[in-house]
Design a protein around this motif. Structure first.
Motif, short mmCIF file in Angstrom:
data_model
loop_
_atom_site.label_atom_id
_atom_site.label_comp_id
_atom_site.label_asym_id
_atom_site.label_seq_id
_atom_site.Cartn_x
_atom_site.Cartn_y
_atom_site.Cartn_z
N GLN A 9 0.83 -1.20 0.00
CA GLN A 9 0.00 0.00 0.00
C GLN A 9 0.87 1.26 0.00
OE1 GLN A 9 -2.69 0.28 3.32
NE2 GLN A 9 -3.92 1.84 2.33
N GLN A 10 1.93 1.24 0.79
CA GLN A 10 2.85 2.38 0.83
C GLN A 10 3.54 2.57 -0.52
OE1 GLN A 10 5.90 2.15 3.82
NE2 GLN A 10 6.68 4.18 3.37
N GLN A 11 3.94 1.46 -1.13
CA GLN A 11 4.60 1.56 -2.43
C GLN A 11 3.63 2.10 -3.49
OE1 GLN A 11 6.49 -2.03 -3.82
NE2 GLN A 11 7.83 -0.85 -5.15
N ALA A 12 2.37 1.70 -3.41
CA ALA A 12 1.37 2.20 -4.36
C ALA A 12 1.21 3.72 -4.20
CB ALA A 12 0.04 1.49 -4.15
N GLU A 13 1.21 4.21 -2.97
CA GLU A 13 1.12 5.65 -2.73
C GLU A 13 2.35 6.38 -3.28
OE1 GLU A 13 -1.28 7.72 -1.52
OE2 GLU A 13 -2.55 5.94 -1.68
N GLU A 14 3.52 5.78 -3.12
CA GLU A 14 4.75 6.38 -3.64
C GLU A 14 4.71 6.45 -5.17
OE1 GLU A 14 7.97 4.11 -1.96
OE2 GLU A 14 7.53 4.82 0.06
N ILE A 15 4.20 5.40 -5.78
CA ILE A 15 4.08 5.38 -7.25
C ILE A 15 3.12 6.47 -7.70
CG2 ILE A 15 3.23 4.05 -9.23
CD1 ILE A 15 4.31 1.54 -7.75
N LYS A 16 1.99 6.60 -7.02
CA LYS A 16 1.02 7.63 -7.37
C LYS A 16 1.64 9.02 -7.29
CE LYS A 16 -3.74 9.03 -6.37
NZ LYS A 16 -3.59 10.44 -6.50
N LYS A 17 2.40 9.28 -6.22
CA LYS A 17 3.06 10.57 -6.08
C LYS A 17 4.07 10.79 -7.21
CE LYS A 17 2.61 10.94 -1.08
NZ LYS A 17 3.33 10.89 0.21
N ARG A 18 4.82 9.73 -7.55
CA ARG A 18 5.80 9.84 -8.62
C ARG A 18 5.12 10.11 -9.96
NH1 ARG A 18 8.98 5.80 -7.33
NH2 ARG A 18 7.92 4.21 -8.53
N LEU A 19 3.99 9.45 -10.21
CA LEU A 19 3.27 9.65 -11.47
C LEU A 19 2.76 11.08 -11.60
CD1 LEU A 19 1.26 6.31 -11.75
CD2 LEU A 19 3.32 6.96 -13.01
N ASP A 20 2.49 11.72 -10.46
CA ASP A 20 2.07 13.13 -10.49
C ASP A 20 3.19 14.05 -10.97
OD1 ASP A 20 -0.59 12.93 -9.72
OD2 ASP A 20 -0.11 13.04 -7.58
N THR A 21 4.44 13.60 -10.88
CA THR A 21 5.57 14.44 -11.27
C THR A 21 6.04 14.17 -12.70
OG1 THR A 21 7.28 12.90 -10.48
CG2 THR A 21 6.37 14.47 -8.87
#
Length: 101
Positions: A9-21
């Motif tokens: 779940q934490q990794q999915a959140e990190e990916i989502k944040k990265r995709l925003d950039t």
């Protein structure tokens, strides 16, 4: 097991944040219309060449905007899928031997 679920779940959140950039683009008519979006499919900019805009009719402009937006969103899908695939490989890469891969 719960630790792995929370890590996923934490990794999915990190990916989502990265995709925003990550920016992706869709262009038509040789760049006369350019759409910028994030890899999370949020359109962030629409750029229409002024000369093209002056000469295009409403129907043509709408059609080309749709095409450019869909190109940008398609690029976003590709980037997102690649990011998820890399994350999944990193997370579960050690399990491949268990399944004969």
């Amino acid at each position: 097991m719960l630790d792995k679920l929370m890590a996923a779940q934490q990794q999915a959140e990190e990916i989502k944040k990265r995709l925003d950039t990550i920016s992706v683009f869709g262009e038509v008519e040789g760049g006369a219309i350019r759409i910028t979006a994030t890899a999370n499919k949020a359109v962030t900019a629409i750029d229409i060449d002024e000369e093209f805009y002056k000469q295009a009719d409403k129907e043509e402009l709408e059609e080309l905007l749709l095409t450019a937006i869909n190109k940008a969103l398609s690029q976003a899908d590709l980037v997102s899928a690649a990011e998820m695939q890399a994350a999944t490989k990193n997370m579960f890469g050690g399990l491949g031997g268990m399944f004969g891969q």
